[in-house]
Design a protein around this motif. Structure first.
Motif, PDB file in Angstrom:
ATOM      1  N   THR A 155      -6.971 -58.325   7.020  1.00 43.27           N
ATOM      2  CA  THR A 155      -6.846 -57.334   5.956  1.00 43.27           C
ATOM      3  C   THR A 155      -6.751 -55.949   6.580  1.00 43.27           C
ATOM      4  OG1 THR A 155      -9.266 -57.284   5.770  1.00 43.27           O
ATOM      5  CG2 THR A 155      -8.075 -58.730   4.252  1.00 43.27           C
ATOM      6  N   ASN A 156      -6.707 -54.930   5.741  1.00 42.12           N
ATOM      7  CA  ASN A 156      -6.604 -53.552   6.240  1.00 42.12           C
ATOM      8  C   ASN A 156      -7.460 -52.629   5.383  1.00 42.12           C
ATOM      9  OD1 ASN A 156      -5.665 -51.564   7.986  1.00 42.12           O
ATOM     10  ND2 ASN A 156      -3.938 -51.062   6.662  1.00 42.12           N
ATOM     11  N   THR A 197     -13.974 -53.088  10.156  1.00 41.46           N
ATOM     12  CA  THR A 197     -12.897 -53.410  11.090  1.00 41.46           C
ATOM     13  C   THR A 197     -13.041 -54.834  11.612  1.00 41.46           C
ATOM     14  OG1 THR A 197     -12.855 -51.084  11.761  1.00 41.46           O
ATOM     15  CG2 THR A 197     -11.686 -52.638  13.167  1.00 41.46           C
ATOM     16  N   ASP A 247     -11.800 -56.998   8.914  1.00 42.09           N
ATOM     17  CA  ASP A 247     -10.344 -56.827   8.861  1.00 42.09           C
ATOM     18  C   ASP A 247      -9.663 -57.735   9.884  1.00 42.09           C
ATOM     19  OD1 ASP A 247     -10.110 -55.053   6.793  1.00 42.09           O
ATOM     20  OD2 ASP A 247     -10.048 -53.261   8.044  1.00 42.09           O
TER      21      ASP A 247
END
Length: 517
Positions: free
Chosen positions: A99-100, A91, A94
């Motif tokens: 990003t995911n 996370t 991310d």
């Protein structure tokens, strides 16, 4: 004054949650200022920033407010992100790279290595996102040893002081620059944390609090001292199958590579028939560089070199010949990290005479099938799907076939089937009859022990509708307000469980002990 991060547009309701202000209070204060808003009203960044500053003296920043320099400097930094499962490692990346990845991981668990690259204040930085599960220890140790800085992500949900001793052990055993990142501080307020002689930062990988400061101060604090590049030329990062094509990501530490060059591993050489950087095919790449190849199957190994003699001289020869012996189990995965970890697990077994295992990378094809037919191998696939024609032939030849999505499930399967290393002994069976609030965001499970004896030191597994939802430890046991260490069958008690508050009436619990075989 606290800083909070939001997107370019946000609803009033979402903004209230982020800054921890009751939405009714937010609407009331804006109304007194002559502004009429609804809770689902969409606010742009400038409006939200002005309102929060004027009404609550809260500073609002854009979530994508990182400003990365584009000028390349000579020194490169290699940062490994380590930590327990669900500590927020992926996370964090991310947030930095927009990003995911974390939402797409099976079971919300990282099972492969990902490398990210950025230019930040004239420094080129490579981030290694590493798995958190203990089954990947060899993978983690390898990347820690080649990194300039280590970010150890510790969730605020854990007992920080209890983590201190483990952190000191990590530093003493490894010559590393370690930074402690206390993550998820958006969930609750904590007192000042002081870990003697350790650099500590409070961050939120969810909203980005403290992340920019973490990176800036980290690069200023340490000098680039690792000189691992004289050992190897590069390392395999990960692999996967997409649209029927097998891709491998590699990281070139030093030297240059050209299309059709050979690279050498411990026991074989591979020709690079194609090179891709950012999805563009290249004839030549210059280090340091993250690149991909497609339709090339590499051995389950870590490092590679351009010179055969140099690699063999420095190779640890981790995997002996008998670990590739095709007998009994034929394990195939598209994930390089998983393949290495399975081999490491197989090698570490105290007694592996019950299992002979071959592990290879790529899709399961006709060649693999013919081998399994000839040698009566049991087929194990991890995160791979079979096409109908191969599955039909497996059934026609009465071959054993099993598929797993998580490496931990595969290990559990072997342990339960062959009773490897230790045996899991059930000591009691319990049912949850009621729940009671206990402090902030905590619940006590009102339970009845209907079989065996529950002990405070037991590991527990919690099941909801026959599905395992949690495995962990007990914080405390009470019988009529009295703290006890054990509960016999036929008695009721209250159980406070460590790191699990989603307890529900009707859930079943078993307590277990692990005993040597």
């Amino acid at each position: 004054m606290n800083d909070f991060y939001i997107e370019e547009k946000v609803t009033l309701k979402k903004l209230s949650e982020i800054i921890k202000i009751n939405e009714i209070e937010f609407v009331r204060k804006t109304f007194l200022k002559g502004i009429s808003l609804k809770k689902n009203e969409i606010l742009n960044f400038e409006t939200a920033k002005t309102l929060c500053k004027d009404l609550f003296n809260i500073n609002i920043l854009k979530k994508n407010s990182f400003e990365f320099e584009t000028k390349l400097f000579n020194n490169n930094f290699y940062i490994s992100i380590i930590g327990n499962v669900n500590s927020g490692k992926t996370t964090l990346l991310d947030f930095i790279f927009k990003t995911n990845i974390s939402s797409k991981e099976f079971g919300k668990i990282t099972q492969f290595v990902t490398v990210f690259e950025l230019l930040f204040y004239n420094k080129k930085i490579f981030f290694f996102d590493l798995p958190g599960h203990k089954l990947f220890n060899k993978i983690i140790k390898t990347y820690v040893n080649i990194s300039t800085i280590i970010f150890l992500i510790v969730s605020i949900d854990n007992d920080i002081n209890k983590e201190y001793e483990n952190i000191i052990n990590i530093i003493e055993k490894n010559d590393i620059n370690l930074i402690i990142c206390i993550n998820k501080i958006d969930k609750k307020t904590i007192e000042k944390i002081y870990l003697k002689n350790l650099k500590t930062f409070k961050i939120s990988s969810k909203n980005g609090y403290g992340v920019k400061n973490l990176i800036c101060q980290s690069l200023e604090s340490f000098k680039f001292f690792k000189d691992f590049n004289n050992l190897y030329d590069g390392i395999i990062v990960n692999s996967y199958i997409k649209n029927g094509i097998f891709y491998t990501t590699l990281f070139l530490f030093k030297n240059t590579l050209k299309k059709n060059d050979f690279i050498y591993f411990s026991n074989e050489k591979i020709q690079l028939k194609n090179l891709y950087v950012h999805n563009t095919e290249k004839d030549k790449i210059i280090s340091p560089c993250i690149f991909k190849t497609k339709s090339i199957i590499f051995p389950p190994d870590f490092f590679f070199g351009k010179n055969k003699n140099t690699l063999n001289k420095n190779s640890n020869n981790i995997y002996k010949e008998n670990y590739f012996h095709f007998n009994n189990y034929y394990v195939k995965s598209s994930n390089h990290t998983i393949a290495l970890s399975i081999l490491d697990y197989y090698q570490s077994l105290k007694s592996n005479d019950k299992i002979k295992m071959s592990v290879s990378l790529g899709d399961f094809n006709e060649t693999d099938l013919n081998y399994c037919i000839n040698f009566k191998c049991k087929i194990i696939l991890i995160s791979l799907n079979l096409n109908y024609s191969i599955l039909k032939k497996i059934n026609e030849n009465n071959l054993f076939y099993k598929k797993f999505n998580l490496i931990s499930d595969l290990i559990d399967y072997f342990v339960s089937l062959y009773k490897l290393d230790k045996i899991e002994l059930i000591t009691s069976k319990i049912i949850v009859k009621n729940t009671f609030p206990c402090g902030k965001n905590k619940k006590i499970a009102g339970c009845c022990v209907y079989e065996g004896c529950l002990n405070l030191n037991n590991t527990i597994k919690i099941f909801k509708e026959l599905k395992l939802v949690f495995q962990g430890k007990i914080n405390s046991i009470r019988i009529k307000e009295k703290i006890v260490d054990k509960v016999e069958a036929g008695n009721e008690c209250g159980i406070l469980i460590k790191n699990f508050n989603d307890i529900e009436i009707g859930m079943k619990i078993i307590s277990i002990n692990y005993v040597n075989k």
